[in-house]
Write a protein that holds these residues in place. Sequence first.
Motif, mmCIF file in Angstrom:
data_model
loop_
_atom_site.group_PDB
_atom_site.id
_atom_site.type_symbol
_atom_site.label_atom_id
_atom_site.label_comp_id
_atom_site.label_asym_id
_atom_site.label_seq_id
_atom_site.Cartn_x
_atom_site.Cartn_y
_atom_site.Cartn_z
ATOM 1 N N PHE A 65 0.827 -1.207 0.000
ATOM 2 C CA PHE A 65 0.000 0.000 0.000
ATOM 3 C C PHE A 65 0.866 1.265 0.000
ATOM 4 O O PHE A 65 0.609 2.211 -0.721
ATOM 5 N N ARG A 66 1.915 1.242 0.821
ATOM 6 C CA ARG A 66 2.689 2.477 1.016
ATOM 7 C C ARG A 66 3.481 2.887 -0.216
ATOM 8 O O ARG A 66 3.904 4.030 -0.316
ATOM 9 N N TYR A 67 3.720 1.957 -1.134
ATOM 10 C CA TYR A 67 4.522 2.295 -2.316
ATOM 11 C C TYR A 67 3.693 2.387 -3.586
ATOM 12 O O TYR A 67 4.221 2.302 -4.675
ATOM 13 N N PRO A 112 -2.886 4.361 -4.029
ATOM 14 C CA PRO A 112 -4.272 3.978 -3.768
ATOM 15 C C PRO A 112 -5.171 5.212 -3.901
ATOM 16 O O PRO A 112 -4.745 6.333 -3.629
ATOM 17 N N VAL A 113 -6.403 4.988 -4.343
ATOM 18 C CA VAL A 113 -7.332 6.119 -4.536
ATOM 19 C C VAL A 113 -8.072 6.364 -3.216
ATOM 20 O O VAL A 113 -8.906 5.569 -2.808
ATOM 21 N N HIS A 134 0.980 7.681 4.567
ATOM 22 C CA HIS A 134 0.670 7.755 3.137
ATOM 23 C C HIS A 134 -0.827 8.070 2.964
ATOM 24 O O HIS A 134 -1.216 8.917 2.153
ATOM 25 N N ALA A 135 -1.661 7.419 3.763
ATOM 26 C CA ALA A 135 -3.111 7.628 3.680
ATOM 27 C C ALA A 135 -3.484 9.014 4.204
ATOM 28 O O ALA A 135 -4.347 9.696 3.660
ATOM 29 N N LYS A 136 -2.800 9.420 5.256
ATOM 30 C CA LYS A 136 -3.083 10.721 5.877
ATOM 31 C C LYS A 136 -2.770 11.877 4.921
ATOM 32 O O LYS A 136 -3.490 12.867 4.866
ATOM 33 N N ASN A 137 -1.702 11.701 4.158
ATOM 34 C CA ASN A 137 -1.320 12.730 3.189
ATOM 35 C C ASN A 137 -2.418 12.952 2.168
ATOM 36 O O ASN A 137 -2.487 13.999 1.546
ATOM 37 N N GLN A 138 -3.246 11.907 1.975
ATOM 38 C CA GLN A 138 -4.348 12.057 1.019
ATOM 39 C C GLN A 138 -5.653 12.348 1.736
ATOM 40 O O GLN A 138 -6.728 12.133 1.187
ATOM 41 N N ALA A 184 -7.270 10.947 4.081
ATOM 42 C CA ALA A 184 -8.153 9.874 4.569
ATOM 43 C C ALA A 184 -8.236 9.940 6.094
ATOM 44 O O ALA A 184 -7.330 10.457 6.755
ATOM 45 N N ARG A 185 -9.344 9.428 6.652
ATOM 46 C CA ARG A 185 -9.471 9.326 8.115
ATOM 47 C C ARG A 185 -8.834 8.023 8.552
ATOM 48 O O ARG A 185 -9.020 6.999 7.886
ATOM 49 N N ILE A 186 -8.168 8.064 9.690
ATOM 50 C CA ILE A 186 -7.453 6.862 10.132
ATOM 51 C C ILE A 186 -8.024 6.350 11.449
ATOM 52 O O ILE A 186 -8.135 7.103 12.426
ATOM 53 N N LEU A 187 -8.338 5.072 11.481
ATOM 54 C CA LEU A 187 -8.764 4.422 12.718
ATOM 55 C C LEU A 187 -7.759 3.314 13.028
ATOM 56 O O LEU A 187 -7.522 2.444 12.195
ATOM 57 N N ALA A 188 -7.152 3.378 14.211
ATOM 58 C CA ALA A 188 -6.146 2.371 14.578
ATOM 59 C C ALA A 188 -6.741 1.313 15.496
ATOM 60 O O ALA A 188 -7.519 1.628 16.395
ATOM 61 N N ILE A 189 -6.356 0.061 15.239
ATOM 62 C CA ILE A 189 -6.659 -1.036 16.168
ATOM 63 C C ILE A 189 -5.303 -1.536 16.648
ATOM 64 O O ILE A 189 -4.504 -2.036 15.849
ATOM 65 N N THR A 190 -5.013 -1.310 17.910
ATOM 66 C CA THR A 190 -3.681 -1.657 18.393
ATOM 67 C C THR A 190 -3.738 -2.146 19.836
ATOM 68 O O THR A 190 -4.700 -1.874 20.557
#
Length: 369
Positions: free
Chosen positions: A87-89, A92-93, A118-122, A124-130
Amino acid sequence: EKDGYEYFMLKEIEEQPRAVADTLRGRFTVGGEITLDEVRMSDQDFRDVDKVFIVACGTSYHAGMVAKYAIEHWVRLPCEVELASEFRYRDPVLDRSTLVIVISQSGETMDTLMALRHAKNQKARILAITNTVGSTIPRESDAVLYTRAGIEVAVASTKAFLTQLVACYLVGLHLASVRGIKYADEVAAVLTELATVPDMIQKVLGEMEPVRLLARHMENADRALFIGRHVGFPIALEGALKLKELAYMHAEGFAAGELKHGPISLIDDGTPVVVVVPSPRGRSLLHDKVVSNIQEVKARGATVIAIAEEGDVVVPPHVDHTVFLPRVSTLLAPLLTAVPMQVFACELAAAKGHDIDQPRNLAKSVTVE
Ligand code: M6R
């Protein structure tokens, strides 16, 4: 501390009923509303989501694969799941109505963190499961749901995986209820069933001696194949990954429907094939298909170990060994089917005299590329 267990992995496998119960505890209301831990997103933000991406590595990626089946079924949103290192390289739309779910036990995996950025730069909203409070991934995310597995010491992920599955189900149900896709009573029914899963896992753990015996018999096998369909497919991949990392054995997981597109030529006399069999109830089409796959590999000489639902009378006559698990609905089944995979790999690695908690060449947290 190992609390009398020979390895941390064994202890962590046994802790799974508690870990799953803790991850569920206090997280939902009777009305089916899910409480996230840190939310810098409004209900409206969740309503605006038009696409979900899940990114993760290794076992966490397998949890993401299961989540895709649940989210698309419950939420009716397109959901893609991808390895963070891929994904990082690529391009993705994504945009601000994309929800990217990042799954990481450690919260520090480099590829997953870079995929998040990478997603944040576009936008996108980020939800982490950690599983790790205060780690980098949740710090950089818009919303967080912590798994409550407790510290996982063994390199091979076990209790973290099951709690990731639980967290994914909760996120799926949250999305479905916030977006008004599922009625409160349907969400509540899944939650009620989820609440019974810790006892089922406990029961499964109490019946693992035949699996240990099978593993010890396979000490000299040089390879094993794992097949499954639907949510059984990621569990086949997970079973193979566990065997690779712990037993240093060539193991491959396949979607059962892909067998005749290549992998079936790997089968000859005595090749061990572990099959994740879907429930014979309701989705009998899927069950029928897996039974034909079993017949195909059996006809070519495979030694088949089936992981099936108790009461399944169709499968046992076709296979060499059957491991029975309690009845649970299809989407939740991975919470049970993963357990014999873990026990099998752990026992086989122990029979080979390997270092269970610290397999060669591997690190618990992969903070480099
Ligand atoms: O900490 P993470 O969940 O980001 O770790 C991802 C993978 O490195 C991890 O799941 C790995 O595949 C396990 N050792 C598998 O048992």
